[in-house]
Scaffold this motif. Structure first.
Motif, PDB file in Angstrom:
ATOM      1  N   GLY A  89      45.202  38.222  36.954  1.00 57.73           N
ATOM      2  CA  GLY A  89      44.037  37.633  37.590  1.00 57.73           C
ATOM      3  C   GLY A  89      44.274  36.178  37.954  1.00 57.73           C
ATOM      4  O   GLY A  89      45.069  35.486  37.321  1.00 57.73           O
ATOM      5  N   ASP A  90      43.594  35.720  38.980  1.00 57.47           N
ATOM      6  CA  ASP A  90      43.696  34.336  39.423  1.00 57.47           C
ATOM      7  C   ASP A  90      42.288  33.802  39.665  1.00 57.47           C
ATOM      8  O   ASP A  90      41.620  34.187  40.625  1.00 57.47           O
ATOM      9  CB  ASP A  90      44.536  34.256  40.696  1.00 57.47           C
ATOM     10  N   ASP A 101      35.277  30.314  43.275  1.00 53.21           N
ATOM     11  CA  ASP A 101      34.471  30.950  44.313  1.00 53.21           C
ATOM     12  C   ASP A 101      35.183  32.119  44.979  1.00 53.21           C
ATOM     13  O   ASP A 101      34.574  32.854  45.761  1.00 53.21           O
ATOM     14  CB  ASP A 101      34.078  29.924  45.379  1.00 53.21           C
ATOM     15  N   ALA A 102      36.469  32.297  44.659  1.00 54.74           N
ATOM     16  CA  ALA A 102      37.230  33.394  45.274  1.00 54.74           C
ATOM     17  C   ALA A 102      38.263  33.936  44.285  1.00 54.74           C
ATOM     18  O   ALA A 102      39.473  33.812  44.494  1.00 54.74           O
ATOM     19  CB  ALA A 102      37.916  32.914  46.552  1.00 54.74           C
TER      20      ALA A 102
END
Length: 342
Positions: free
Chosen positions: A219-220, A225-226
């Motif tokens: 995950g990043d 916000d994205a």
């Protein structure tokens, strides 16, 4: 559907984000934190009823870093409280796999079956496979996986506080449907350090050693916000092209002389760590990195001049990957270049 997930949690990321990873673990289980209005701190938990949750609960196992263990005992206790509360609910195993796991068990058997927080031994740090990856002394990925379990099979929470439970941790890895590590920092990526490979790749090797092939996710959340959730293999390929084998990045590293050369070598170490632990091949990625470094006269001359030790370490890494069958170079001339300086 994904019923069981192993989440790799680091203390450094938890400090930066205020506990995003732990919040994700609770949310997956269908649990909400209860906040104290006066202090603004979490004072307990609230179980979301299945009718409101409208999806099955996820059985979450945490693999915590040594820093997380030392810095967040209250959060460890909170998560174990959530685990025990969810396990005690009278819900169908299809909707609550954690409760299904402990159903009918009593006493010590129930306590062991509900252990969901694991890490290194008290006072120890790391995963137990860093040294083997660094000195190329590992036998195969299964042996690395078993070493990871031995180095991470210490249970925490519920009064355990460092109780060795290798067999229980091994079972959690065997039953895992997915393994997740979340990166929160924009200045880091999956090939930033061999330590990341030891954690993310080590978890994958541990599952594989137990006969399981869970989905591997990286995950990043560096852009809140994205947020992105990518396949681990795809993330490695993306970072190789975007950074490690990118001429613009290498040119930037060349501005930092000795230290820049060390950073290039460090990225290759991480790639080798993933090649050793993941059940996938990275031939194309090794081809790209070699072509951009030792296979590029300008970069090779830079490495020889500014950090010959790093350059030799890279050469040995490439040779080791070929000898272990983890890299089949596309060009015949590659091995001639490497063997010519043995």
């Amino acid at each position: 559907p994904l019923q069981r997930i192993v989440l790799d949690i680091w203390g450094s990321a938890s400090l930066r984000t205020g506990g995003e990873d732990l919040a994700l673990a609770l949310l997956l289980m269908g649990v909400l934190p209860v906040w104290d209005d006066g202090s603004g701190r979490v004072s307990g938990i609230e179980i979301i009823p299945l009718a409101v949750l409208d999806r099955p609960r996820v059985d979450v196992t945490l693999r915590i870093s040594g820093l997380f263990r030392d810095a967040f005992p209250a959060q460890i206790a909170l998560f174990d409280q959530a685990v025990q509360a969810v396990a005690a609910r009278e819900e169908d195993a299809e909707w609550n796999p954690l409760a299904g796991t402990v159903y009918g068990l009593e006493g010590q058997a129930r306590a062991d079956a509900s252990a969901r927080i694991f890490g290194a031994a008290p006072g120890a740090y790391g995963t137990g496979i860093e040294a083997a990856l660094a000195d190329n002394s590992w036998q195969d990925s299964d042996a690395l996986g078993r070493s990871f379990i031995a180095g991470s099979g210490w249970a925490y929470g519920g009064g355990r506080e460092g109780q060795r439970m290798d067999d229980v941790f091994a079972l959690r890895m065997q039953q895992a449907d997915a393994i997740v590590h979340v990166q929160d920092h924009a200045e880091m990526d999956i090939l930033e350090s061999p330590d990341i490979a030891a954690h993310e790749g080590g978890l994958a090797a541990a599952a594989q050693a137990m006969g399981s092939t869970p989905t591997l996710w990286h995950g990043d959340t560096s852009r809140p916000d994205a947020p992105k959730l990518r396949d681990m293999q795809a993330e490695i390929a993306r970072v190789v092209r975007g950074r490690l084998a990118n001429p613009r990045w290498i040119e930037g590293m060349r501005q930092h002389d000795y230290r820049g050369a060390a950073e290039i070598s460090r990225g290759l170490d991480a790639l080798c760590g993933f090649a050793a632990t993941l059940p996938t091949r990275f031939d194309r990625q090794f081809d790209l990195v070699f072509a951009a470094t030792l296979g590029d006269p300008a970069c090779d001359d830079f490495l020889k001049a500014m950090n010959p030790q790093a350059r030799e370490a890279m050469r040995l890494r490439f040779v080791q990957m070929v000898e272990r069958g983890l890299w089949h170079p596309r060009l015949n001339s590659t091995m001639a270049q490497l063997d010519g300086e043995a």
